[in-house]
Design a protein around this motif. Structure first.
Motif, PDB file in Angstrom:
ATOM      1  N   ILE A 145       0.588  -1.140  -0.111  1.00 52.15           N
ATOM      2  CA  ILE A 145       0.269  -0.028   0.198  1.00 52.15           C
ATOM      3  C   ILE A 145       1.204   0.971  -0.121  1.00 52.15           C
ATOM      4  O   ILE A 145       1.883   1.046   0.456  1.00 52.15           O
ATOM      5  N   ALA A 146       0.409   2.185  -0.517  1.00 54.84           N
ATOM      6  CA  ALA A 146       1.812   2.961  -0.745  1.00 54.84           C
ATOM      7  C   ALA A 146       2.003   3.845   0.258  1.00 54.84           C
ATOM      8  O   ALA A 146       2.849   4.738   0.909  1.00 54.84           O
ATOM      9  N   GLY A 147       0.514   4.027   1.225  1.00 51.92           N
ATOM     10  CA  GLY A 147       0.690   4.969   2.956  1.00 51.92           C
ATOM     11  C   GLY A 147       2.053   3.953   3.353  1.00 51.92           C
ATOM     12  O   GLY A 147       2.920   3.910   4.696  1.00 51.92           O
ATOM     13  N   ASP A 148       1.757   2.456   3.126  1.00 51.26           N
ATOM     14  CA  ASP A 148       3.511   1.989   3.555  1.00 51.26           C
ATOM     15  C   ASP A 148       4.357   2.307   3.393  1.00 51.26           C
ATOM     16  O   ASP A 148       4.735   2.325   4.088  1.00 51.26           O
ATOM     17  N   ILE A 149       4.774   2.763   2.552  1.00 53.04           N
ATOM     18  CA  ILE A 149       5.550   2.640   1.657  1.00 53.04           C
ATOM     19  C   ILE A 149       6.277   4.258   2.299  1.00 53.04           C
ATOM     20  O   ILE A 149       7.236   4.652   2.360  1.00 53.04           O
ATOM     21  N   SER A 160      -6.987  -0.981  -3.609  1.00 54.74           N
ATOM     22  CA  SER A 160      -6.970  -2.344  -3.395  1.00 54.74           C
ATOM     23  C   SER A 160      -8.658  -3.019  -3.750  1.00 54.74           C
ATOM     24  O   SER A 160      -9.461  -2.706  -3.427  1.00 54.74           O
ATOM     25  N   ALA A 161      -8.826  -4.724  -3.663  1.00 54.51           N
ATOM     26  CA  ALA A 161     -10.266  -4.991  -3.628  1.00 54.51           C
ATOM     27  C   ALA A 161     -10.343  -4.935  -2.633  1.00 54.51           C
ATOM     28  O   ALA A 161     -11.804  -5.610  -2.241  1.00 54.51           O
ATOM     29  N   LYS A 162      -9.338  -5.090  -1.344  1.00 55.22           N
ATOM     30  CA  LYS A 162     -10.011  -5.196  -0.190  1.00 55.22           C
ATOM     31  C   LYS A 162     -10.539  -4.023   0.688  1.00 55.22           C
ATOM     32  O   LYS A 162     -11.600  -3.733   1.785  1.00 55.22           O
ATOM     33  N   ASP A 163     -10.189  -2.827   0.116  1.00 48.06           N
ATOM     34  CA  ASP A 163     -10.298  -1.662   0.353  1.00 48.06           C
ATOM     35  C   ASP A 163     -10.041  -0.670  -0.644  1.00 48.06           C
ATOM     36  O   ASP A 163      -9.050  -0.209  -0.791  1.00 48.06           O
ATOM     37  N   ALA A 164     -11.132   0.047  -1.452  1.00 50.88           N
ATOM     38  CA  ALA A 164     -11.136   1.161  -2.982  1.00 50.88           C
ATOM     39  C   ALA A 164     -10.167   2.286  -2.459  1.00 50.88           C
ATOM     40  O   ALA A 164     -10.059   3.003  -3.058  1.00 50.88           O
ATOM     41  N   ARG A 165     -11.046   2.966  -0.926  1.00 54.89           N
ATOM     42  CA  ARG A 165      -9.920   3.808  -0.585  1.00 54.89           C
ATOM     43  C   ARG A 165      -8.163   3.571  -0.319  1.00 54.89           C
ATOM     44  O   ARG A 165      -7.486   4.676  -0.650  1.00 54.89           O
TER      45      ARG A 165
END
Length: 139
Positions: free
Chosen positions: A48-52, A81-86
């Protein structure tokens, strides 16, 4: 006990003999494209971009700008993300894999040249002393 003048002189000498250009090039590779590509290449599962952003210790806005440039260059793809579109999932492309391989190879060539010119014994001594200095400065 060392005098203030001796300490100032040593500080100037330490600063002047730091291979800053070499380190800055290595750091830049890891802070920017190289870091992101390496992180993506080694990741397991969705990244996820936030993880980077957390890993680089920068804002999500700054990562968004970097990822946009990388996507425009063809090194990554982004999707929801398929799990969370945000959330934005980031993946490395074959061009990204090629670039990170080239960056690693260039870095290894520079380090090999350093070893050839300076010598392993002197490099080991430098690293040992640098580690001691860093430990003392961190106290």
């Amino acid at each position: 006990m060392s005098t203030r003048e001796e300490a100032q002189e040593l500080l100037g000498k330490l600063y002047s003999c730091m291979p800053t250009a070499f380190y800055n090039k290595l750091e830049a590779a890891h802070r920017g494209f190289g870091f992101v590509l390496s992180y993506l290449e080694q990741a397991r599962g969705e990244v996820i971009a936030g993880d980077i952003a957390k890993k680089l210790n920068v804002s999500t806005a700054r990562i968004a700008v970097l990822l946009k440039k990388m996507e425009q260059s063809g090194y990554i793809t982004r999707r929801s993300s398929a799990k969370d579109a945000r959330r934005t999932v980031v993946e490395i492309t074959p061009a990204g894999v090629e670039l990170i391989d080239e960056m690693r190879e260039q870095t290894l060539k520079k380090v090999a040249l350093l070893l050839d010119r300076v010598g392993k014994k002197d490099i080991d001594t430098y690293l040992r002393i640098s580690s001691q200095i860093r430990e003392l400065m961190d106290e």
